[in-house]
Write a protein that holds these residues in place. Sequence first.
Motif: not given
Length: 259
Positions: A216-233
């Motif tokens: 099987t040939r499968m694909v993993l698409a990688v997104g952009e990382p981002f940082v979350v903080t305590k103020g984020d819901r």
Amino acid sequence: MRGTILRERARQVARASGFIALTASMLGPFIARMRGVNHEERSNVRDAWVKTWARTLLRLFTIDIVIDGTLPPRPVRGRLIVSNHRSVIDVGVLLSTFGGTMVSRADLAGWPVVGAAARAAGTLFVDRANAKSGAQIIRIIEMHLERGDTILLFPEGTTFEGDEIRPFFGGAFVAAARAGAEVLPVGLAYPRASGAAFIGETFPQHLARMARSEGTRMVLAVGEPFVVTKGDRASAITARVHGEVALLVRRARRVCDPL
């Protein structure tokens, strides 16, 4: 027709027995090695083992991973990797690519062979039908992320067929915000005719079926990382990641099954 059946049967026997033998042969030395390392080294030793184990099994089952996008360097802070979930193969794909610690549904612990490997590798088991288990796993994920570990998460909670992204459980995003972690969304796609989806069968049945199949040939698409903080819901983080994973799955599908 008979020749095809015989080839499938030969593949099934070789892969299923190889899966059990490889896992069993690699598990003992790993457990012995973990007994001899201090707490600071354990995460690196575990990461190295799970990557080797996963890559070996993917080669055995002839799973070819195509990475669409750039894998970002591992951050100093903790990282939560979030993916859709379609096949038991997903576990090997993420572990072989990123290492880290998997969050899994509780029944995995009882699966033949792989359950023992998952427990030894430090998998975090959660019973999402149990509120106490859910609250406990949030605290444990937070602790791991604060320590700088990588956590692998399938927030849909179980496997589904197709590319539709089901609602996400949001508990891990609470932990990520509290820990100030990086979140990396990814999307997985398998060829439509691959039969990779783990739906309506037991793990031994799924293993037997995948052991018969061709590569099987499968694909993993990688997104952009981002940082979350305590103020984020957590609800806002969940909605953002859900949308990004959905876009990444569509991107992976275009690579996997181009028109």
